[in-house]
Design a protein around this motif. Structure first.
Motif, PDB file in Angstrom:
ATOM      1  N   LYS A 155      62.488  46.452  30.189  1.00 58.85           N
ATOM      2  CA  LYS A 155      63.749  47.192  30.269  1.00 58.85           C
ATOM      3  C   LYS A 155      63.688  48.492  29.482  1.00 58.85           C
ATOM      4  CE  LYS A 155      68.634  46.006  30.500  1.00 58.85           C
ATOM      5  NZ  LYS A 155      69.644  44.955  30.219  1.00 58.85           N
ATOM      6  N   HIS A 156      62.965  48.478  28.363  1.00 57.49           N
ATOM      7  CA  HIS A 156      62.855  49.664  27.521  1.00 57.49           C
ATOM      8  C   HIS A 156      61.376  49.955  27.245  1.00 57.49           C
ATOM      9  CE1 HIS A 156      67.173  49.361  26.652  1.00 57.49           C
ATOM     10  NE2 HIS A 156      66.972  48.074  26.492  1.00 57.49           N
ATOM     11  N   VAL A 157      61.002  51.209  27.358  1.00 60.94           N
ATOM     12  CA  VAL A 157      59.653  51.662  27.017  1.00 60.94           C
ATOM     13  C   VAL A 157      59.797  52.977  26.253  1.00 60.94           C
ATOM     14  CG1 VAL A 157      57.395  52.359  27.868  1.00 60.94           C
ATOM     15  CG2 VAL A 157      58.667  50.593  29.077  1.00 60.94           C
ATOM     16  N   ALA A 158      59.081  53.107  25.128  1.00 64.89           N
ATOM     17  CA  ALA A 158      59.167  54.323  24.325  1.00 64.89           C
ATOM     18  C   ALA A 158      57.785  54.719  23.822  1.00 64.89           C
ATOM     19  CB  ALA A 158      60.122  54.119  23.154  1.00 64.89           C
ATOM     20  N   TYR A 159      57.635  56.011  23.570  1.00 66.54           N
ATOM     21  CA  TYR A 159      56.342  56.563  23.145  1.00 66.54           C
ATOM     22  C   TYR A 159      56.600  57.724  22.202  1.00 66.54           C
ATOM     23  CZ  TYR A 159      52.026  59.332  23.660  1.00 66.54           C
ATOM     24  OH  TYR A 159      50.893  60.069  23.440  1.00 66.54           O
ATOM     25  N   LEU A 160      55.881  57.770  21.086  1.00 70.84           N
ATOM     26  CA  LEU A 160      55.990  58.865  20.122  1.00 70.84           C
ATOM     27  C   LEU A 160      54.585  59.285  19.715  1.00 70.84           C
ATOM     28  CD1 LEU A 160      57.740  60.684  18.285  1.00 70.84           C
ATOM     29  CD2 LEU A 160      57.624  58.870  16.558  1.00 70.84           C
ATOM     30  N   ARG A 161      54.320  60.585  19.762  1.00 67.46           N
ATOM     31  CA  ARG A 161      52.984  61.102  19.446  1.00 67.46           C
ATOM     32  C   ARG A 161      53.090  62.230  18.438  1.00 67.46           C
ATOM     33  NH1 ARG A 161      49.340  65.104  21.306  1.00 67.46           N
ATOM     34  NH2 ARG A 161      47.155  64.412  21.286  1.00 67.46           N
ATOM     35  N   SER A 162      52.224  62.187  17.442  1.00 69.71           N
ATOM     36  CA  SER A 162      52.150  63.231  16.426  1.00 69.71           C
ATOM     37  C   SER A 162      50.754  63.846  16.454  1.00 69.71           C
ATOM     38  CB  SER A 162      52.441  62.649  15.039  1.00 69.71           C
ATOM     39  OG  SER A 162      52.129  63.590  14.015  1.00 69.71           O
ATOM     40  N   SER A 163      50.698  65.178  16.452  1.00 73.38           N
ATOM     41  CA  SER A 163      49.433  65.901  16.427  1.00 73.38           C
ATOM     42  C   SER A 163      49.475  66.881  15.253  1.00 73.38           C
ATOM     43  CB  SER A 163      49.215  66.645  17.742  1.00 73.38           C
ATOM     44  OG  SER A 163      47.992  67.338  17.743  1.00 73.38           O
ATOM     45  N   LEU A 164      48.607  66.632  14.264  1.00 74.05           N
ATOM     46  CA  LEU A 164      48.638  67.393  13.027  1.00 74.05           C
ATOM     47  C   LEU A 164      47.287  68.055  12.768  1.00 74.05           C
ATOM     48  CD1 LEU A 164      50.147  68.133  10.375  1.00 74.05           C
ATOM     49  CD2 LEU A 164      49.273  65.977   9.432  1.00 74.05           C
ATOM     50  N   ASP A 165      47.296  69.380  12.581  1.00 73.96           N
ATOM     51  CA  ASP A 165      46.090  70.117  12.208  1.00 73.96           C
ATOM     52  C   ASP A 165      45.960  70.104  10.694  1.00 73.96           C
ATOM     53  OD1 ASP A 165      45.483  70.769  14.845  1.00 73.96           O
ATOM     54  OD2 ASP A 165      46.739  72.561  14.795  1.00 73.96           O
ATOM     55  N   LEU A 166      44.787  69.681  10.193  1.00 76.71           N
ATOM     56  CA  LEU A 166      44.531  69.577   8.764  1.00 76.71           C
ATOM     57  C   LEU A 166      43.559  70.665   8.318  1.00 76.71           C
ATOM     58  CD1 LEU A 166      44.047  65.701   8.637  1.00 76.71           C
ATOM     59  CD2 LEU A 166      46.098  66.980   7.980  1.00 76.71           C
ATOM     60  N   PRO A 167      43.429  70.878   7.022  1.00 78.61           N
ATOM     61  CA  PRO A 167      42.455  71.870   6.546  1.00 78.61           C
ATOM     62  C   PRO A 167      41.024  71.497   6.936  1.00 78.61           C
ATOM     63  CG  PRO A 167      44.025  71.301   4.808  1.00 78.61           C
ATOM     64  CD  PRO A 167      44.262  70.328   5.930  1.00 78.61           C
ATOM     65  N   HIS A 168      40.140  72.503   6.863  1.00 75.88           N
ATOM     66  CA  HIS A 168      38.710  72.327   7.126  1.00 75.88           C
ATOM     67  C   HIS A 168      38.439  71.872   8.569  1.00 75.88           C
ATOM     68  CE1 HIS A 168      38.293  72.790   2.818  1.00 75.88           C
ATOM     69  NE2 HIS A 168      39.046  71.716   2.609  1.00 75.88           N
ATOM     70  N   SER A 169      39.269  72.352   9.515  1.00 77.14           N
ATOM     71  CA  SER A 169      39.093  72.096  10.958  1.00 77.14           C
ATOM     72  C   SER A 169      39.289  70.625  11.327  1.00 77.14           C
ATOM     73  CB  SER A 169      37.708  72.565  11.429  1.00 77.14           C
ATOM     74  OG  SER A 169      37.521  73.934  11.177  1.00 77.14           O
ATOM     75  N   LEU A 170      39.941  69.853  10.486  1.00 80.20           N
ATOM     76  CA  LEU A 170      40.232  68.458  10.799  1.00 80.20           C
ATOM     77  C   LEU A 170      41.557  68.351  11.541  1.00 80.20           C
ATOM     78  CD1 LEU A 170      39.256  66.803   7.382  1.00 80.20           C
ATOM     79  CD2 LEU A 170      37.923  66.779   9.496  1.00 80.20           C
ATOM     80  N   PHE A 171      41.724  67.269  12.280  1.00 77.28           N
ATOM     81  CA  PHE A 171      43.006  67.000  12.936  1.00 77.28           C
ATOM     82  C   PHE A 171      43.249  65.496  12.951  1.00 77.28           C
ATOM     83  CE2 PHE A 171      39.875  66.914  16.353  1.00 77.28           C
ATOM     84  CZ  PHE A 171      40.233  65.798  17.088  1.00 77.28           C
ATOM     85  N   LEU A 172      44.528  65.121  12.971  1.00 75.63           N
ATOM     86  CA  LEU A 172      44.943  63.717  12.987  1.00 75.63           C
ATOM     87  C   LEU A 172      45.947  63.514  14.111  1.00 75.63           C
ATOM     88  CD1 LEU A 172      45.002  60.868  11.712  1.00 75.63           C
ATOM     89  CD2 LEU A 172      46.881  61.688  10.244  1.00 75.63           C
ATOM     90  N   GLU A 173      45.628  62.593  15.017  1.00 73.94           N
ATOM     91  CA  GLU A 173      46.533  62.251  16.118  1.00 73.94           C
ATOM     92  C   GLU A 173      46.995  60.812  15.944  1.00 73.94           C
ATOM     93  OE1 GLU A 173      44.349  62.965  19.671  1.00 73.94           O
ATOM     94  OE2 GLU A 173      44.548  65.152  19.549  1.00 73.94           O
ATOM     95  N   THR A 174      48.316  60.615  15.997  1.00 81.53           N
ATOM     96  CA  THR A 174      48.921  59.299  15.821  1.00 81.53           C
ATOM     97  C   THR A 174      49.909  59.057  16.954  1.00 81.53           C
ATOM     98  OG1 THR A 174      48.803  59.615  13.427  1.00 81.53           O
ATOM     99  CG2 THR A 174      50.134  57.790  14.210  1.00 81.53           C
ATOM    100  N   SER A 175      49.913  57.862  17.500  1.00 82.70           N
ATOM    101  CA  SER A 175      50.871  57.541  18.552  1.00 82.70           C
ATOM    102  C   SER A 175      51.395  56.123  18.382  1.00 82.70           C
ATOM    103  CB  SER A 175      50.244  57.708  19.940  1.00 82.70           C
ATOM    104  OG  SER A 175      49.150  56.837  20.119  1.00 82.70           O
ATOM    105  N   LEU A 176      52.661  55.948  18.713  1.00 82.91           N
ATOM    106  CA  LEU A 176      53.323  54.645  18.709  1.00 82.91           C
ATOM    107  C   LEU A 176      53.830  54.355  20.121  1.00 82.91           C
ATOM    108  CD1 LEU A 176      55.437  54.804  15.416  1.00 82.91           C
ATOM    109  CD2 LEU A 176      53.394  53.411  15.812  1.00 82.91           C
ATOM    110  N   HIS A 177      53.596  53.145  20.604  1.00 79.08           N
ATOM    111  CA  HIS A 177      54.042  52.733  21.929  1.00 79.08           C
ATOM    112  C   HIS A 177      54.879  51.462  21.775  1.00 79.08           C
ATOM    113  CE1 HIS A 177      50.682  55.166  23.807  1.00 79.08           C
ATOM    114  NE2 HIS A 177      50.209  54.949  22.602  1.00 79.08           N
TER     115      HIS A 177
END
Length: 297
Positions: free
Chosen positions: A206-228
């Motif tokens: 009945k319910h479906v949800a999705y949240l995504r975070s895309s964060l650029d970090l120092p030294h050319s690093l990146f962090l991607e996080t998602s919740l389903h």
């Protein structure tokens, strides 16, 4: 089998209104001619917003397997004798039909925030069902066994009502959030003449949800996080679940990327769905890890 499509786009009122008309045409030896029209109108409400509405009619023709084949679904012992659950096709199957009504609104609220909202109503007819029939004995292949037959037919109807919301927010130059939510109400019913036990298609979250975070970090690093989040499936006795995925990567140039991630970080495993027409337990999805190297030419 023949298939074709025609479409025309008309611009009205100095380009503020757009009307699209079209239809798909299909012909096959089993059903004959199928006409599947569609109409869509879009109106621009300003520089950053627009609304739309649409109607479509679609049909699904039965496959060769559904019309002619026998499929053995499961085997198990009963009363000292083997039993076989078999699904039998029917040459009399007709097309499944849907009349779909949709509307929506899209806006760019600011340079950083945009969102879409949509609603739909689908009206279904002649849905496929697996009708229960009287068991019978079968000698071939040996040994003698009991056959529990399911006969395909078009004996279900109903409607589906739903809404969706999607949003994107660039919090800073280095951090972006995006989310999506969907509500679905499925109301499918068997005809009075049906002997089917259930409609697997009626069992939907009945319910479906999705949240995504895309964060650029120092030294050319990146962090991607998602919740389903996916709501429960009551007919299959599958509970709802929350899944988290994480990925940490390094992108020194636009052409090279290295990353490592984990899927299903919150649980070692969780059930998601039970295979249709199956006596087995729901499918279990395990936690998994992966590493990637990408070089773009």
């Amino acid at each position: 089998y023949l298939s074709g499509f025609v479409e025309d786009l008309v611009n009205l009122a100095d380009g503020r209104w757009h009307l699209m008309l079209g239809s798909k045409f299909e012909y096959n030896d089993h059903i004959g001619l199928e006409i599947e029209p569609t109409a869509r109108v879009v109106v621009r409400l300003g520089e950053r917003s627009a609304a739309w509405a649409a109607y479509s009619h679609a049909a699904r023709s039965p496959s060769v397997t559904e019309r002619h084949a026998r499929v053995n679904l499961a085997a198990f012992p009963t009363g000292g004798q083997a039993a076989l659950v078999s699904e039998f096709g029917d040459r009399g199957l007709t097309e499944e039909e849907v009349h779909s009504y949709e509307s929506g609104y899209r806006a760019q609220a600011s340079d950083a925030v945009s969102f879409d909202v949509a609603a739909f109503y689908n009206d279904y007819h002649n849905l496929r069902t697996a009708e229960s029939e009287a068991p019978f004995l079968e000698a071939s292949p040996s040994p003698d066994h009991l056959v529990i037959p399911l006969h395909l037919a078009n004996r279900a109807h109903g409607h589906v009502l739903g809404a969706e919301l999607a949003c994107s927010w660039r919090v800073t130059d280095h951090w972006k959030l995006s989310g999506w939510y969907a509500f679905l109400k499925v109301d499918l019913d068997l005809d009075e003449t049906s002997t089917a036990a259930s409609l697997p298609e009626a069992d939907a979250p009945k319910h479906v949800a999705y949240l995504r975070s895309s964060l650029d970090l120092p030294h050319s690093l990146f962090l991607e996080t998602s919740l389903h989040f996916v709501d429960r499936l009551p007919m299959q006795d599958v509970p709802g679940y929350l899944r988290a995925d994480l990925r940490l990567g390094w992108r020194p140039t636009s052409r090279f990327e290295a990353s490592a991630g984990v899927r299903n970080a919150l649980d070692r495993l969780h059930p998601e769905a039970r295979p249709q027409n199956s006596i087995f337990e729901p499918t279990l999805v395990e936690r998994s890890y992966d590493a990637r190297l990408a070089w773009r030419f």
